[in-house]
Design an enzyme around this catalytic site. Structure first.
Site, PDB file in Angstrom:
ATOM      1  N   ARG A  85      83.875 150.684  31.612  1.00  0.00           N
ATOM      2  CA  ARG A  85      84.386 149.494  31.820  1.00  0.00           C
ATOM      3  C   ARG A  85      83.083 148.633  31.045  1.00  0.00           C
ATOM      4  O   ARG A  85      83.535 147.728  30.233  1.00  0.00           O
ATOM      5  CB  ARG A  85      83.813 149.084  33.168  1.00  0.00           C
ATOM      6  CG  ARG A  85      85.440 149.127  33.885  1.00  0.00           C
ATOM      7  CD  ARG A  85      85.258 149.548  35.281  1.00  0.00           C
ATOM      8  NE  ARG A  85      84.757 151.053  35.433  1.00  0.00           N
ATOM      9  CZ  ARG A  85      85.577 151.918  35.326  1.00  0.00           C
ATOM     10  NH1 ARG A  85      86.826 151.900  35.465  1.00  0.00           N
ATOM     11  NH2 ARG A  85      84.964 153.322  35.366  1.00  0.00           N
ATOM     12  N   THR A  86      81.714 149.059  31.207  1.00  0.00           N
ATOM     13  CA  THR A  86      80.931 148.129  30.788  1.00  0.00           C
ATOM     14  C   THR A  86      80.848 148.342  29.301  1.00  0.00           C
ATOM     15  O   THR A  86      80.685 147.327  28.456  1.00  0.00           O
ATOM     16  CB  THR A  86      79.395 148.608  31.481  1.00  0.00           C
ATOM     17  OG1 THR A  86      79.451 148.568  32.830  1.00  0.00           O
ATOM     18  CG2 THR A  86      78.277 147.595  31.054  1.00  0.00           C
ATOM     19  N   LYS A 114      65.510 164.568  17.255  1.00  0.00           N
ATOM     20  CA  LYS A 114      64.389 164.972  16.281  1.00  0.00           C
ATOM     21  C   LYS A 114      62.893 164.742  16.874  1.00  0.00           C
ATOM     22  O   LYS A 114      61.883 164.880  16.113  1.00  0.00           O
ATOM     23  CB  LYS A 114      64.807 164.320  14.851  1.00  0.00           C
ATOM     24  CG  LYS A 114      65.874 164.867  14.317  1.00  0.00           C
ATOM     25  CD  LYS A 114      66.068 164.461  12.813  1.00  0.00           C
ATOM     26  CE  LYS A 114      67.355 163.427  12.816  1.00  0.00           C
ATOM     27  NZ  LYS A 114      67.102 162.662  11.898  1.00  0.00           N
ATOM     28  N   ARG A 135      72.864 150.458  28.320  1.00  0.00           N
ATOM     29  CA  ARG A 135      73.010 151.189  29.617  1.00  0.00           C
ATOM     30  C   ARG A 135      72.169 152.588  29.572  1.00  0.00           C
ATOM     31  O   ARG A 135      72.127 153.083  28.596  1.00  0.00           O
ATOM     32  CB  ARG A 135      74.489 151.635  29.569  1.00  0.00           C
ATOM     33  CG  ARG A 135      74.831 152.616  30.430  1.00  0.00           C
ATOM     34  CD  ARG A 135      74.792 152.732  32.008  1.00  0.00           C
ATOM     35  NE  ARG A 135      75.939 151.443  32.254  1.00  0.00           N
ATOM     36  CZ  ARG A 135      76.880 151.560  32.961  1.00  0.00           C
ATOM     37  NH1 ARG A 135      77.403 153.103  32.930  1.00  0.00           N
ATOM     38  NH2 ARG A 135      77.356 150.670  33.336  1.00  0.00           N
ATOM     39  N   HIS A 169      72.219 145.938  37.541  1.00  0.00           N
ATOM     40  CA  HIS A 169      73.317 146.041  37.046  1.00  0.00           C
ATOM     41  C   HIS A 169      73.819 144.436  36.737  1.00  0.00           C
ATOM     42  O   HIS A 169      74.733 144.037  37.551  1.00  0.00           O
ATOM     43  CB  HIS A 169      74.446 146.844  37.425  1.00  0.00           C
ATOM     44  CG  HIS A 169      75.474 147.071  36.322  1.00  0.00           C
ATOM     45  ND1 HIS A 169      75.490 146.542  35.237  1.00  0.00           N
ATOM     46  CD2 HIS A 169      76.428 148.022  36.434  1.00  0.00           C
ATOM     47  CE1 HIS A 169      76.739 146.981  34.437  1.00  0.00           C
ATOM     48  NE2 HIS A 169      77.019 148.062  35.135  1.00  0.00           N
TER      49      HIS A 169
HETATM   50  N1   CP Z   1      81.058 149.130  36.862  1.00  0.00           N
HETATM   51  C1   CP Z   1      80.525 150.071  35.804  1.00  0.00           C
HETATM   52  O1   CP Z   1      79.546 149.792  35.522  1.00  0.00           O
HETATM   53  O2   CP Z   1      81.446 150.870  35.328  1.00  0.00           O
HETATM   54  P1   CP Z   1      81.251 151.804  34.193  1.00  0.00           P
HETATM   55  O3   CP Z   1      80.267 153.023  34.493  1.00  0.00           O
HETATM   56  O4   CP Z   1      82.503 152.489  33.872  1.00  0.00           O
HETATM   57  O5   CP Z   1      80.601 151.177  32.897  1.00  0.00           O
END
Ligand code: CP
Length: 362
Positions: A85-86, A114, A135, A169
């Site tokens: 999703r993110t 490397k 992420r 998040h």
């Molecule tokens: N809600 C969320 O962060 O989903 P993903 O891990 O799929 O990005």
């Protein structure tokens, strides 16, 4: 510890307001790192842009217009932890505004394999692009990227945190609040509502960021519902105390609190943060799932949310109940992230003006 580790440790010890100030440029939000950077006025602005974008995007002309907004910019998505999703919502947010994207989703195919440090990798990504979306499995990678680029790079680019470790998040929290607000449009809005958060609250960064953002609303009551070992951590509770947000802890059974809920925010067990294999399996979570036979206990308009991915926290038969909001919640992620990118690049007023002008022709 190398030189950068030492310098970042010094930065990291600064107070939250100092760090939040650091993430601004000319008094405006530049890097999105912590949920705490958002106050009510900023959230309201992001949601106003979101609503305008959604309306504009209803027509082909509107979509073509939006793609001109940031057609001269490029974004890098550096996701070294799995995401559906993110990643996709940020990528499509970029596309909506015309931005081109590059991505690295697996550090084993970057030069990190490397022996390149993450610091050098982050600087490299910023050399080619105008926005860095990150992420990470580890905590503080977005904060470090922002600090690193703003301190050492001649070409710092904004950083957006797409989930860092078990801590933050922020953009998920923003989309969750947007979903809650839309769910309560006919019930007087989000102020005054009781929100039950359930699951692995200790390591669930979405529940943590959402809880922190909810302190921007009036008379909110939070019920943290989790086995004792997965309860909300002290830092979030202290922040809620400081802002006089009412909360209670439920450690026995989700059913005990369902009747009070205006919204239920279910989360999965975050076993990717286990310190040893099978650690999470030692805890009985069976009483912290939402089942079909729980539905009669809910209010008529209780909103059911989940940041997803889900395992078995919500029976799939519940998906067709009108109170289930999680599918529209994930789509809201694309719109709120588009709005946030527009705000960061200071093109949001143009979008709001376009929407007002189009509306006046109707
Ligand atoms: N809600 C969320 O962060 O989903 P993903 O891990 O799929 O990005």
């Amino acid at each position: 510890m190398n030189f950068l580790d030492e310098q970042f440790a010094i930065f990291h010890q600064r107070s939250l307001p100092e760090k939040m100030n650091f993430f601004k440029r000319e008094g405006r939000l530049f890097d999105v790192v912590y949920a705490q950077q958002f106050d009510r006025a900023l959230l309201d602005m992001v949601y106003k842009i979101t609503n305008s974008l959604r309306q504009i995007a209803k027509t082909k002309e509107g979509l073509i217009y939006l793609q001109t907004i940031l057609g001269h910019k490029r974004a890098m998505l550096y996701f070294n932890q799995p995401s559906s999703r993110t990643f996709l919502s940020f990528q499509n947010a970029c596309y909506l505004l015309g931005m081109k994207t590059s991505e690295i989703r697996d550090p084993t195919i970057s030069s990190e394999v490397k022996g390149e440090s993450m610091d050098d990798s982050l600087r490299t990504f910023s050399s080619y692009t105008d926005l860095l979306i990150i992420r990470s499995q580890a905590q503080n990678v977005s904060a470090r990227a922002s600090w690193l680029l703003n301190t050492f790079s001649k070409r710092p680019v904004p950083v957006m945190n797409g989930g860092s470790g078990s801590d933050q998040h922020p953009t998920q929290g923003i989309l969750d609040i947007y979903t809650l607000q839309r769910s309560f449009e006919e019930q007087g809005g989000l102020d005054g509502k009781t929100i039950v958060l359930c699951g692995d609250l200790k390591r669930g960064r979405t529940a943590r960021s959402l809880s922190d953002l909810l302190k921007n609303f009036n008379d909110i009551k939070l019920i943290f519902t989790a086995p004792k070992n997965f309860q909300m951590r002290e830092d979030i509770l202290a922040s809620l105390d400081q802002h006089q947000v009412s909360y209670k802890l439920e450690t026995e059974n989700l059913r005990n609190v369902l009747a009070e809920a205006d919204a239920i925010y279910m989360t999965r067990i975050q076993d990717e943060h286990d310190t040893f294999s099978g650690e999470s399996g030692l805890i009985d979570t069976s009483k912290f799932k939402l089942k079909m036979d729980d539905l009669p206990l809910l209010k008529k308009n209780t909103a059911i949310l989940h940041p997803f991915p889900r395992r078995d926290e919500i029976d799939v038969q519940i998906d067709s109940d009108p109170r289930a909001k999680y599918w529209r919640q994930e789509r809201n992620g694309m719109w709120t992230r588009t709005a946030l990118i527009a705000y960061i690049f200071n093109v949001h007023l143009e979008i709001l003006d376009y929407y007002q002008a189009e509306k006046s022709y109707e």
